[in-house]
Enzyme design. Structure first.
Site, short mmCIF file in Angstrom:
data_model
loop_
_atom_site.label_atom_id
_atom_site.label_comp_id
_atom_site.label_asym_id
_atom_site.label_seq_id
_atom_site.Cartn_x
_atom_site.Cartn_y
_atom_site.Cartn_z
N ASP A 47 -42.83 27.36 62.44
CA ASP A 47 -44.27 27.25 62.70
C ASP A 47 -44.44 26.29 63.87
OD1 ASP A 47 -46.94 26.68 62.85
OD2 ASP A 47 -47.14 26.01 60.77
N TRP A 79 -48.42 20.74 56.72
CA TRP A 79 -48.34 22.17 57.07
C TRP A 79 -47.16 22.83 56.39
CZ3 TRP A 79 -52.59 24.27 58.11
CH2 TRP A 79 -53.57 23.58 58.83
N LYS A 85 -54.03 25.08 69.77
CA LYS A 85 -53.53 23.76 70.13
C LYS A 85 -52.99 23.75 71.56
CE LYS A 85 -53.63 23.02 65.46
NZ LYS A 85 -53.12 23.51 64.19
C1 LIG Z 1 -53.12 23.96 63.02
C2 LIG Z 1 -51.86 24.31 62.32
C3 LIG Z 1 -51.78 25.36 61.40
C4 LIG Z 1 -52.98 26.16 61.00
O1 LIG Z 1 -53.33 27.04 61.99
P1 LIG Z 1 -54.53 28.08 61.80
O2 LIG Z 1 -54.41 28.87 63.05
O3 LIG Z 1 -55.79 27.28 61.68
O4 LIG Z 1 -54.24 28.87 60.58
C5 LIG Z 1 -50.56 25.65 60.83
N1 LIG Z 1 -49.46 24.94 61.15
C6 LIG Z 1 -49.50 23.93 62.02
C7 LIG Z 1 -48.25 23.18 62.33
C8 LIG Z 1 -50.70 23.57 62.64
O5 LIG Z 1 -50.73 22.56 63.51
#
Ligand SMILES: *Cc1c(COP(=O)(O)O)cnc(C)c1O
Length: 360
Positions: free
Chosen positions: A172, A102, A196
């Site tokens: 993030d 990521w 998540k």
């Molecule tokens: C799942 C995830 C993403 C992507 O998220 P989307 O909402 O599908 O764009 C980005 N960063 C991390 C750490 C993730 O776990």
């Protein structure tokens, strides 16, 4: 059909109590005679749902008053572009930490807009650790420092918040938000896709300090400009109303669980139990440096990859779903977000022990 323990990395399990409440309110929310899905986002009923959700999130995370909370769409991935567009100001470089898949995606997108200085990387280790903070080559003139506190695929998680001085820290938190207490005041901005630990897909949370809003590049699309959404309480256009409502139900549920303190204790206990099962056998292995093992995503391999299919099949029979690991890592991955009950961990650990015995 009974519900399974769903170890999906995302969209992930939601608390059963939340889904039940939503289903009770599906046809008629609070005497309105309509579903939340059918409500105007500008009507009184939805406005009350929206502001209650924000207030509960602010309570949960102790979000200081000088931070805005935005309820957006586009996923965390859209933030990879929105961040440089909004935060560069008149600077030309930003610092990024590379701890996994990521991080890499965020870096690749930022490179379209600025010079990216990768201040530290754990790629050499196969992303099984976090580069020691003392080795980071931080640039005091960077517009911001971006990192990924929990790498969902590698299962690597920071156990501290990097101190970047006056340079705003951007995180993030897609796969770790609400999993443990966090000091929001240490961050310039926190963002997370909801699917998540927060609610259904379609909602993205942005928590951003006031002074970082309003400096977007000239050509920033209105929809990517934080000022647009801050000025309009996330209702510049139609927000993801149903996801916002469900996130609100999740926030209420986390509050009932003792807030982030309570959640953190439960998550620590759950992950400790699973790692103990992995480490206590020579049949399973997890490659991550112990200190940086994720509380949320636990990748593990079997003694032989030839046994993977049988493991997944046997697990499914016990109601243990979606354990297949990410293709880049192989093996298994158990994502054990807030909504995964301890019972799910116990059932998984029992199955792992049985399977190891039968196949050793
Ligand atoms: C799942 C995830 C993403 C992507 O998220 P989307 O909402 O599908 O764009 C980005 N960063 C991390 C750490 C993730 O776990």
């Amino acid at each position: 059909m009974s519900r399974v323990f769903n170890f999906s990395a995302g969209p992930a399990m939601l608390p059963e109590a939340v889904i039940k409440k939503a289903s009770e309110e599906m046809l008629d929310w609070n005497g309105e005679g309509m579903s939340v899905m059918e409500m105007s986002h500008r009507g009184k009923a939805f406005m009350s749902i929206a502001s209650k959700a924000e207030a509960d999130l602010r309570t949960l995370m102790s979000i200081p008053d000088n931070y805005k909370v935005l309820f957006l769409q586009g996923g965390a991935s859209q933030q990879f572009a929105a961040i440089p567009l909004n935060l560069l100001g008149d600077k030309k470089t930003a610092d990024y930490v590379n701890t996994g898949m990521w991080s890499k995606k965020a870096i690749a997108e930022a490179k379209r807009y600025c010079d990216v200085n990768v201040v530290a990387t754990s790629e050499d280790s196969g992303f099984t650790t976090i580069p020691d903070f003392s080795t980071w080559t931080l640039n005091p003139d960077a517009a911001y420092v971006h990192y990924t506190p929990n790498e969902t695929i590698g299962g690597v998680e920071f156990d501290y918040i990097p101190d970047t001085g006056n340079v705003p820290l951007v995180a993030d938190m897609s796969s770790t938000i609400l999993s443990r207490p966090i000091d929001v005041s240490k961050f310039g901005m926190i963002y997370a896709g909801a699917q998540k630990n927060v609610g259904p897909a379609g909602l993205t949370l942005v928590i951003i300090r006031d002074d970082l809003i309003g400096n977007a590049a000239e050509n920033t699309p209105a929809m990517l400009n934080y000022k647009t959404h801050a000025d309009n309480d996330s209702m510049y256009n139609t927000p993801p109303t149903y996801s916002w409502y469900l996130a609100g139900l999740v926030f209420e549920w986390v509050l009932q669980k003792g807030g982030l303190e309570g959640m953190g204790q439960i998550n620590k206990a759950k992950s400790d139990k699973l790692y103990a099962a992995i480490d206590g056998s020579d049949f399973y292995a997890n490659p991550v440096e112990v200190r940086y093992r994720s509380w949320m995503n636990v990748p593990f391999t079997l003694k032989s990859a030839d046994l993977d299919a049988a493991f997944l099949e046997g697990a499914a029979k016990k109601g243990l779903a979606t354990l297949k690991g990410h293709r880049s890592v192989g093996g298994m991955r158990a994502s054990i977000y807030n909504a995964m009950p301890e019972d799910g961990i116990d059932t998984l650990v029992n199955f792992m022990n049985e399977f190891a015995k039968e196949n050793s």
